[in-house]
Design an enzyme around this catalytic site. Structure first.
Site, short mmCIF file in Angstrom:
data_model
loop_
_atom_site.label_atom_id
_atom_site.label_comp_id
_atom_site.label_asym_id
_atom_site.label_seq_id
_atom_site.Cartn_x
_atom_site.Cartn_y
_atom_site.Cartn_z
N GLU A 88 0.85 -1.02 0.10
CA GLU A 88 -0.11 -0.09 0.02
C GLU A 88 0.75 1.11 0.24
O GLU A 88 1.79 1.40 0.96
CB GLU A 88 -0.85 0.05 1.24
CG GLU A 88 -1.99 1.07 1.31
CD GLU A 88 -2.85 0.99 2.38
OE1 GLU A 88 -2.65 0.00 3.37
OE2 GLU A 88 -3.53 1.98 2.67
N ARG A 101 4.96 -12.83 9.87
CA ARG A 101 5.86 -11.75 9.59
C ARG A 101 6.88 -11.52 10.39
O ARG A 101 7.19 -11.96 11.29
CB ARG A 101 4.76 -10.45 9.82
CG ARG A 101 4.35 -10.15 10.93
CD ARG A 101 3.25 -9.01 11.39
NE ARG A 101 3.62 -7.75 10.75
CZ ARG A 101 2.87 -7.15 9.83
NH1 ARG A 101 2.04 -7.72 9.09
NH2 ARG A 101 3.51 -6.01 9.38
N LYS A 154 4.50 0.81 9.40
CA LYS A 154 4.80 2.09 8.77
C LYS A 154 4.02 3.20 9.54
O LYS A 154 4.40 4.44 9.32
CB LYS A 154 3.82 2.02 7.09
CG LYS A 154 4.71 1.39 6.23
CD LYS A 154 4.32 1.37 5.01
CE LYS A 154 3.23 0.21 4.88
NZ LYS A 154 2.39 0.07 3.69
P1 ATP Z 1 2.74 -2.27 8.07
O1 ATP Z 1 2.05 -2.88 9.15
O2 ATP Z 1 4.14 -2.28 8.09
O3 ATP Z 1 2.05 -0.78 7.80
P2 ATP Z 1 1.53 -3.67 5.85
O4 ATP Z 1 1.49 -4.95 5.79
O5 ATP Z 1 0.34 -2.77 6.23
O6 ATP Z 1 2.79 -3.42 6.65
P3 ATP Z 1 1.62 -3.27 3.09
O7 ATP Z 1 2.17 -2.43 2.20
O8 ATP Z 1 0.12 -3.76 3.19
O9 ATP Z 1 2.07 -2.86 4.63
O10 ATP Z 1 2.32 -4.73 2.70
C1 ATP Z 1 2.87 -5.21 1.57
C2 ATP Z 1 3.25 -6.46 1.85
O11 ATP Z 1 4.31 -6.76 2.69
C3 ATP Z 1 2.09 -7.42 2.41
O12 ATP Z 1 2.01 -8.43 1.58
C4 ATP Z 1 2.54 -7.72 3.72
O13 ATP Z 1 1.98 -8.70 4.31
C5 ATP Z 1 4.10 -7.79 3.56
N1 ATP Z 1 4.58 -7.32 5.08
C6 ATP Z 1 4.55 -6.16 5.68
N2 ATP Z 1 5.15 -5.96 6.61
C7 ATP Z 1 5.90 -7.40 6.77
C8 ATP Z 1 6.69 -8.06 7.62
N3 ATP Z 1 7.03 -7.36 8.95
N4 ATP Z 1 7.09 -9.42 7.34
C9 ATP Z 1 6.87 -9.86 6.26
N5 ATP Z 1 5.97 -9.21 5.24
C10 ATP Z 1 5.49 -8.11 5.56
MG MG Z 2 -1.20 -3.07 4.73
#
Ligand code: ATP
Ligand code: MG
Length: 555
Positions: free
Chosen positions: A33, A257, A267
């Site tokens: 995102e 994760r 983020k």
């Molecule tokens: P955050 O919680 O840090 O904002 P998010 O999951 O909301 O992260 P996205 O941009 O939606 O961020 O994530 C893009 C991809 O990266 C998704 O498939 C998500 O599952 C993966 N991802 C995000 N954080 C992690 C992590 N700590 N370990 C492994 N994969 C991750």
């Molecule tokens: Mg997300």
């Protein structure tokens, strides 16, 4: 990857799917995102998605999951592309969920036409209160009984902008008594009069994550849609939508994760650190962002190696940041150019040195047979590190002290004869003599000394600023520590040394290299550098100093 290495559970699934003839090859996607910069957790997901496609001869799409107009921005889109490329991956297609808005809207209309979706006028509080609890079934309200015709008209009116934010939502009719709360008639569309970073004001209804994500996977014919464990309860809804719409049968698989010690990795939290000036930006070298790590000097290969080593887990765990630093050291040891920089200079006068100067050869990297050498200037006045001299040393002190001898790296053995003081008693300079036969590489002096010091020639030294970083947080598990995560910020995470002196080779070859400053750690030039002022970031220390402290305090 070594051949004996056992498959991770996702590889097992893929190999079984291929063996069963389900897919000839695979298609994965990385779906960020664009509401912030990528962090090391995303790097894990990138390495996994791109790595699997590469291993099985498939491709990976970069898909921006941009269904939330309020928090998204083109600055983030650009940074994400830069980071994925820098990590060493190339996507087959660059897609945006927002490109599918029309298609997604039509999918929603199809569900209405099948009697599987209805427009609900309830407030979000009403919807929440009617949802029930995990142990108590929810209740359906009167809006669920609207006719297909009425639902369709209302949904088109929602799109046309007739209603205010929150006035109506579109829900799918699944099961108000499902033990999975996400199946209790989940919302798939909401009204939001907001400007979108790509579609502008074209839309005022936006699909919810669950609806957009699965259908976007389907549209792109993603075979294996890999996400993190918090999406396990979303999987039945993912499958339900695909089944009802009869779209390409993408399948979702979840892994744990990445969480890392002394780090935050969300983020939202990283944005707070930036907005509240706890750090100097998304690419501050203390940040767990990919851009921060790049600026700090972490090689992309070391991040890939780290992601490979931690593997793919099915259960949440906390990875020691020391493992990442280990991978960084391993990579840098192979390629960093050795250079000498004195952080806290103290002057040495070599009283018996009569030449004006000479240029000595020194290896660029003893680990690299093709690394070559550089010339370092030697002259009558040099600087060594203040902490490498002691007037009253303890036993077994092998650095410089009155009457004691040390070797100057790649140069000569010197002996300290006299300490010259200022009026206030501080040391002005140290007078030494050198042994001409002890020249490095052709030493015929027969003298052996235990200590070797780094040094720079006074007349040739160039000024540098050096930034030393420590962990941004003081507690191991920041997410689970008491209170606000910002209470645990390390107040001493940045130390700036403004008066360092560097050997002149650093003026010429700084931009494209990593360096090992002898005895000081690994360094890289910072973007704040200019021709008048070199600025270096310490990437990582030579050894794991934290591990040592743990051992000390344990006994
Ligand atoms: P955050 O919680 O840090 O904002 P998010 O999951 O909301 O992260 P996205 O941009 O939606 O961020 O994530 C893009 C991809 O990266 C998704 O498939 C998500 O599952 C993966 N991802 C995000 N954080 C992690 C992590 N700590 N370990 C492994 N994969 C991750
Ligand atoms: Mg997300």
């Amino acid at each position: 990857m070594s051949e004996e290495k056992s498959l991770n559970f996702i590889e097992e699934i893929i190999e079984a799917d291929i063996a069963a003839g389900k897919h000839k090859t695979i298609t994965t996607r990385f779906p960020p995102e664009p509401n912030g910069y990528l962090h090391i957790g995303h790097a894990k997901s990138i390495c996994l998605n791109f790595g699997l496609a590469k291993k099985y001869g498939g491709t990976t799409n970069l898909r921006f999951d941009d269904t939330n107009p309020v928090t998204e921005d083109t600055e983030y889109v650009d940074s994400i592309k830069e980071d994925v490329r820098w990590l060493g991956f190339e996507w087959a297609h660059e897609f945006y969920a927002s490109d599918y808005f029309e298609q997604l809207f039509q999918f929603a209309v199809q569900l209405i036409e099948k009697g599987l979706a209805y427009v609900d006028d309830s407030t979000s509080e009403e919807i929440a209160s009617q949802k029930g609890t995990p142990t108590q079934p929810g209740v359906r309200n009167k809006y669920a009984d609207r006719s297909i015709e009425e639902n369709k008209n209302l949904f088109l009116e929602m799109r046309a902008g007739k209603y205010a934010d929150g006035a109506k939502v579109l829900r799918v009719k699944i099961d108000m008594s499902s033990p999975n709360m996400l199946l209790r008639d989940p919302i798939i569309y909401r009204i939001k009069h907001a400007n979108h970073h790509r579609t502008g004001d074209a839309w005022c209804v936006y699909p919810m994550y669950d609806f957009a994500h699965g259908q976007s996977d389907s549209i792109e014919k993603i075979t294996h849609s890999i996400c993190t464990l918090e999406f396990v309860p979303h999987r039945p809804l993912y499958d339900w939508c695909i089944e009802q719409l009869g779209t390409f049968p993408s399948k979702q698989y979840e892994f744990a994760r990445l969480n890392m010690t002394y780090t935050v990795m969300s983020k939202r939290k990283l944005l707070q650190l930036v907005n509240e000036n706890h750090v100097q930006g998304w690419d501050d070298p203390r940040m767990s962002t990919i851009s921060g790590m790049r600026r700090r000097g972490y090689p992309a290969a070391s991040i890939r190696e780290f992601c490979e080593r931690i593997g793919v887990a099915k259960r949440e765990n906390l990875i020691d940041v020391g493992l990442l630093e280990f991978c960084v050291r391993e990579e840098l040891n192979k390629k960093a150019l050795r250079r000498m920089v004195v952080f806290d200079p103290i002057k040495i006068v070599i009283t018996n040195y009569t030449e004006s100067e000479e240029w000595l050869d020194s290896e660029n990297n003893p680990e690299d047979p093709n690394g070559g050498t550089r010339k370092i200037p030697f002259s009558k006045e040099i600087f060594i590190e203040a902490e490498d001299f002691m007037e009253n040393p303890p036993k077994k002190y092998f650095r410089l002290a009155p009457q004691q001898m040390v070797r100057l790296k790649s140069a000569y053995i010197i002996q300290c004869n006299e300490v010259i003081k200022n009026e206030d008693g501080s040391i002005k300079e140290i007078h030494c003599t050198y042994i001409p036969e002890s020249k490095s590489g052709s030493d015929t002096s027969g003298i052996h000394v235990k200590g070797t010091l780094h040094w720079v020639s006074r007349a040739h030294a160039i000024k540098a600023e050096v930034r030393l970083y420590d962990r941004l947080f003081q507690v191991e598990n920041v997410a689970e520590a008491e209170g606000d995560f910002k209470d645990h910020i390390n107040p001493d995470s940045l130390q700036i040394i403004t008066g360092a002196l560097a050997e002149p080779a650093l003026a010429n070859d700084s931009k494209d290299h990593s360096f090992q400053f002898l005895r000081k750690g690994y360094f890289v030039i910072d973007k704040d550098s200019s021709d008048d002022k070199l600025v270096f970031n310490r990437t990582v220390t030579l050894k794991d100093t934290w591990a040592k402290e743990v051992k000390k305090s344990n006994g």
